[in-house]
Design a protein around this motif. Structure first.
Motif, PDB file in Angstrom:
ATOM      1  N   ASP A 134      20.469 -24.411 -18.959  1.00  0.00           N
ATOM      2  CA  ASP A 134      21.172 -24.840 -20.175  1.00  0.00           C
ATOM      3  C   ASP A 134      21.392 -26.343 -20.180  1.00  0.00           C
ATOM      4  O   ASP A 134      21.265 -27.000 -21.226  1.00  0.00           O
ATOM      5  CB  ASP A 134      22.526 -24.133 -20.298  1.00  0.00           C
ATOM      6  N   ARG A 135      21.736 -26.912 -19.016  1.00  0.00           N
ATOM      7  CA  ARG A 135      21.931 -28.378 -18.930  1.00  0.00           C
ATOM      8  C   ARG A 135      20.623 -29.089 -19.257  1.00  0.00           C
ATOM      9  O   ARG A 135      20.608 -30.066 -19.999  1.00  0.00           O
ATOM     10  CB  ARG A 135      22.399 -28.802 -17.553  1.00  0.00           C
ATOM     11  N   LEU A 136      19.516 -28.584 -18.713  1.00  0.00           N
ATOM     12  CA  LEU A 136      18.218 -29.200 -18.978  1.00  0.00           C
ATOM     13  C   LEU A 136      17.871 -29.101 -20.462  1.00  0.00           C
ATOM     14  O   LEU A 136      17.422 -30.078 -21.068  1.00  0.00           O
ATOM     15  CB  LEU A 136      17.127 -28.529 -18.132  1.00  0.00           C
ATOM     16  N   ALA A 137      18.067 -27.939 -21.064  1.00  0.00           N
ATOM     17  CA  ALA A 137      17.757 -27.762 -22.490  1.00  0.00           C
ATOM     18  C   ALA A 137      18.567 -28.726 -23.347  1.00  0.00           C
ATOM     19  O   ALA A 137      18.037 -29.315 -24.317  1.00  0.00           O
ATOM     20  CB  ALA A 137      18.020 -26.318 -22.906  1.00  0.00           C
ATOM     21  N   THR A 138      19.824 -28.937 -23.002  1.00  0.00           N
ATOM     22  CA  THR A 138      20.671 -29.866 -23.760  1.00  0.00           C
ATOM     23  C   THR A 138      20.162 -31.292 -23.630  1.00  0.00           C
ATOM     24  O   THR A 138      20.098 -32.034 -24.616  1.00  0.00           O
ATOM     25  CB  THR A 138      22.134 -29.766 -23.277  1.00  0.00           C
ATOM     26  N   ILE A 139      19.792 -31.683 -22.417  1.00  0.00           N
ATOM     27  CA  ILE A 139      19.258 -33.039 -22.197  1.00  0.00           C
ATOM     28  C   ILE A 139      18.003 -33.247 -23.038  1.00  0.00           C
ATOM     29  O   ILE A 139      17.849 -34.276 -23.720  1.00  0.00           O
ATOM     30  CB  ILE A 139      18.955 -33.274 -20.706  1.00  0.00           C
ATOM     31  N   LEU A 140      17.093 -32.273 -23.014  1.00  0.00           N
ATOM     32  CA  LEU A 140      15.841 -32.413 -23.760  1.00  0.00           C
ATOM     33  C   LEU A 140      16.090 -32.421 -25.265  1.00  0.00           C
ATOM     34  O   LEU A 140      15.442 -33.177 -26.009  1.00  0.00           O
ATOM     35  CB  LEU A 140      14.875 -31.296 -23.376  1.00  0.00           C
ATOM     36  N   ALA A 141      17.030 -31.602 -25.727  1.00  0.00           N
ATOM     37  CA  ALA A 141      17.363 -31.594 -27.157  1.00  0.00           C
ATOM     38  C   ALA A 141      17.969 -32.924 -27.582  1.00  0.00           C
ATOM     39  O   ALA A 141      17.636 -33.464 -28.652  1.00  0.00           O
ATOM     40  CB  ALA A 141      18.325 -30.447 -27.462  1.00  0.00           C
ATOM     41  N   ASP A 142      18.846 -33.479 -26.751  1.00  0.00           N
ATOM     42  CA  ASP A 142      19.434 -34.782 -27.061  1.00  0.00           C
ATOM     43  C   ASP A 142      18.368 -35.871 -27.086  1.00  0.00           C
ATOM     44  O   ASP A 142      18.395 -36.763 -27.940  1.00  0.00           O
ATOM     45  CB  ASP A 142      20.519 -35.141 -26.044  1.00  0.00           C
ATOM     46  N   GLY A 143      17.416 -35.792 -26.150  1.00  0.00           N
ATOM     47  CA  GLY A 143      16.327 -36.766 -26.118  1.00  0.00           C
ATOM     48  C   GLY A 143      15.422 -36.653 -27.329  1.00  0.00           C
ATOM     49  O   GLY A 143      14.966 -37.662 -27.881  1.00  0.00           O
ATOM     50  N   ALA A 144      15.153 -35.418 -27.767  1.00  0.00           N
ATOM     51  CA  ALA A 144      14.342 -35.213 -28.973  1.00  0.00           C
ATOM     52  C   ALA A 144      15.079 -35.760 -30.193  1.00  0.00           C
ATOM     53  O   ALA A 144      14.476 -36.392 -31.072  1.00  0.00           O
ATOM     54  CB  ALA A 144      14.025 -33.730 -29.156  1.00  0.00           C
TER      55      ALA A 144
END
Length: 197
Positions: A134-144
């Motif tokens: 979940d932490r990784l998905a949030t980081i990638l979503a924020d980066g996108a």
């Protein structure tokens, strides 16, 4: 809480910490397949009966150990991510911590672990990857969202990053080379998620 109950709770926690320290050491040096409860009891300096009161079998011990380690790791990860500035730096922190963790712990890979544990125990252990994912998905979503990372196929990108950070061969290097190897892997992950021009 009465003093006796507090002392009992403290004693139980101390026993668990000694047992987990012994298990951590044996996992690191010999792997899960060699772990026995009697060996852990001896290494932890606790009686076998006391150990069986806490953990009825080695699967229960491993599940409890992973649960405790995962909770501690997620707390450490959240603290480190909170100090990072922006999604790319947060991804670098995430990748660095994942690789360092991989270098420290020697649980069997998923398929081998699945074969060593009963399905219920394996599911409990596997569930502890969810908060990290979940932490990784949030980081990638924020980066996108801010344009610093690729925006297409976020689930695929998350799976690719996770796979890249779980390759034990990356961290199986002489200790003197670990820092530079981790940094090279972090750079590769950051390139992997860069938006296409």
């Amino acid at each position: 809480m009465p003093k006796v109950m507090g002392s009992l709770a403290t004693h139980r926690e101390q026993v668990r910490e000694r047992v987990f320290a012994a298990l951590r050491e044996q996992l690191y040096h010999r792997g899960f397949e060699t772990v026995t409860l009697s060996g852990i009891a001896a290494a932890a300096g606790v009686g076998r009966t006391a150990l069986y009161n806490h953990f009825p079998d080695r699967q229960a011990l491993l599940v409890a150990f992973v649960e405790a380690e995962a909770a501690r790791y997620v707390d450490d990860l959240d603290a480190a991510l909170a100090t990072a500035d922006g999604p790319r730096e947060r991804l670098a922190v995430f990748a660095r911590m994942q690789l360092r963790r991989l270098a420290e712990f020697h649980l069997p890979p998923g398929q081998a672990l699945a074969g060593a544990l009963d399905p219920q125990a394996y599911r409990r252990i596997a569930a502890h990857a969810d908060p990290i994912g979940d932490r990784l998905a949030t980081i990638l979503a924020d980066g996108a969202a801010d344009g610093s990372m690729a925006a297409d196929a976020p689930a695929v990108l998350a799976a690719m990053v996770s796979a890249a950070l779980s390759g034990r061969r990356i961290v199986e290097v002489p200790p003197a080379e670990l820092d530079s190897t981790v940094e090279a892997a972090v750079s590769a992950v950051l390139r992997m998620v860069a938006p296409s021009n």
